[in-house]
Design a protein around this motif. Structure first.
Motif: not given
Length: 511
Positions: A249-272
């Motif tokens: 059960l993963i809880k994400v507070n969309c208001a607590a994470i800056p908009g420019e960081l929320l995408e990488s927090e939700l979807f992850g990223y590849e190296g580099g």
């Protein structure tokens, strides 16, 4: 004599035979026949050389040590890996009897060659190199001649010193895994609310009936309500009753994470993928929640660009990491929550209408606590029990203090009530939470109704009279605030006929 030297001698002898044949004074037919025989010998020699060289080359590239003895136990070959593993050079063993080496007790112990010859079967043993103190798994296999006698003994020597280290590391990893699983289970339990849901009013009974119906399904849910009304508690209740309750059960507070960081927090990223990204990449919240449930709290705070990506996730049940090209399939349940009116946000151009309909499959609306006054008593006692246990106290609310709690408007809703009860339990000294101190904390001591409660508390009056007096003032106050008996009935949790009847009994002027 080494095998390579023997081969050289054979080759030299063949060459000498050819030279003798050429010098012999014999007839041409005999000469041709003799040459033909030696051609066959030469072919046999070359075949032997090819196979012999392949064996040497292959055996020297094996990871395990190979040790070969003849049928008497005399060492005739060892490969390079044997010397690497044991520290014993070829010259120290080749040409020597295994029995002699074992009796000498200087190079190795645990040899099985003589046992293989004796038993004519595979033999396993634990050995040790006395040169570098390496532990070995020794496996000996017999090769038989046409008479069924042991012609060769092939010994495989495997270094198990590393295996012992790996076993220890594996045991540590298993312990770490067990601890990690226990911590995950603990954190999962901590993450879900332990507060009993109070649903004495009609609105909360309807909510809980809906929760019971949808929890076992994977339907997407949108929970709305003011801050502090218990949206996260409802999420926990849905999760704990679902078929995914043993999954993340993963809880994400969309208001607590800056908009420019929320995408990488939700979807992850590849190296580099971007400056500052980890070289190994990072798994996003959706991947972490895979097979389980994800809560997108305060979904109304998400920017429009990210809303588009979320819409594709809900449609296709797959994501692509930032900087990646590979789709990752998701088996996931999505629950969203917000304190905003998303329909108003759609009109203002701040929220996608198509995303709203994707999320709003099953809507759950939580009313504010001021419209659920009938639950204040039960909630207060629930929080009292929780914090008395936490702080090892036995604090109680006096009756007039409870009346004040039921009178108060609770702009912060259930969260405000819980925080207040915790504070009262912590600072209380005599075990009784009194009305006057509570009125001061809530800053409502100047209210007429509160003054009446405090006044009645200080003098002895008939209980029925006191109740009627309090009811009269509360009803008059609500009617005055909302402008009609019918609206006041909804706020007070009464049917309209019941409130009209009370107004007649209590002589309340509703004109």
């Amino acid at each position: 004599m080494g095998e390579e030297l023997k081969v050289k001698i054979i080759k030299q002898e063949i060459d000498e035979i050819y030279e003798i044949i050429e010098n012999l004074n014999i007839n041409q037919d005999a000469m041709g026949e003799l040459q033909q025989k030696f051609h066959k010998v030469e072919e046999t020699y070359h075949d032997f050389m090819d196979n012999y060289l392949d064996f040497i080359e292959i055996s020297d590239h094996l990871y395990d040590g190979i040790y070969i003895s003849d049928g008497t136990g005399k060492t005739i070959f060892v490969n390079d890996a044997y010397s690497r593993i044991t520290g014993i050079t070829k010259d120290e063993v080749v040409g020597r009897s295994v029995l002699e080496i074992s009796r000498e007790g200087r190079l190795y112990k645990g040899a099985v060659t003589m046992e293989v010859i004796k038993r004519k079967e595979m033999v396993n043993s634990l050995g040790k190199s006395l040169v570098n103190d390496k532990d070995l798994l020794v496996t000996g296999s017999p090769i038989f001649d046409e008479n069924g006698e042991v012609r060769l003994v092939v010994i495989n020597n495997r270094d198990i010193s590393n295996l012992k280290e790996l076993e220890l590391k594996n045991a540590e990893l298993q312990n770490d895994k067990q601890r990690a699983n226990q911590e995950i289970e603990f954190l999962r339990k901590q993450q879900t609310s332990k507060i009993k849901i109070v649903h004495e009013g009609e609105s909360m009974k309807a909510v809980m009936d809906l929760v019971n119906m949808i929890a076992p399904t994977d339907v997407t849910v949108l929970i709305t309500g003011e801050s502090g009304t218990g949206k996260e508690v409802i999420v926990d209740e849905i999760y704990s009753r679902s078929l995914r309750k043993n999954k993340p059960l993963i809880k994400v507070n969309c208001a607590a994470i800056p908009g420019e960081l929320l995408e990488s927090e939700l979807f992850g990223y590849e190296g580099g993928a971007f400056t500052g990204a980890r070289k190994t990449g990072k798994m996003g919240m959706f991947e972490l929640a895979n097979e389980g449930t994800i809560l997108l709290d305060e979904i109304g705070e998400m920017n429009m660009k990210l809303q588009s990506k979320l819409l594709r996730v809900l449609q296709n049940r797959e994501i692509v990491r930032i900087g990646g090209s590979k789709s990752i399939n998701l088996d996931i349940r999505v629950i969203a929550a917000t304190n905003r009116d998303l329909r108003d946000e759609i009109k203002a151009g701040k929220f996608r209408e198509d995303l709203f309909y994707r999320l709003n499959v099953v809507p759950i609306e939580l009313k504010p606590l001021r419209e659920r006054k009938e639950e204040v008593f039960s909630l207060s006692n629930e929080f009292l029990s929780k914090y008395n246990k936490k702080y090892n106290k036995s604090t109680e609310l006096e009756d007039d203090a409870m009346k004040l709690l039921e009178f108060y408007k609770w702009p912060g809703n259930i969260r405000e009530l819980e925080n207040l009860i915790e504070r009262l339990v912590v600072i209380n000294k005599d075990g009784i939470i009194k009305a006057d101190s509570l009125a001061s904390l809530l800053d409502i001591e100047k209210s007429d109704i509160v003054q009446n409660i405090l006044k009645n508390k200080s003098r002895k009056i008939n209980l029925k009279e006191a109740v009627h007096s309090l009811e009269r003032e509360i009803i008059e106050d609500v009617i005055r605030e909302y402008g009609s008996v019918n609206k006041a009935a909804a706020i007070l949790g009464l049917s309209q006929p019941a409130l009209w009847k009370k107004c007649r009994v209590l002589n309340i002027n509703v004109n």
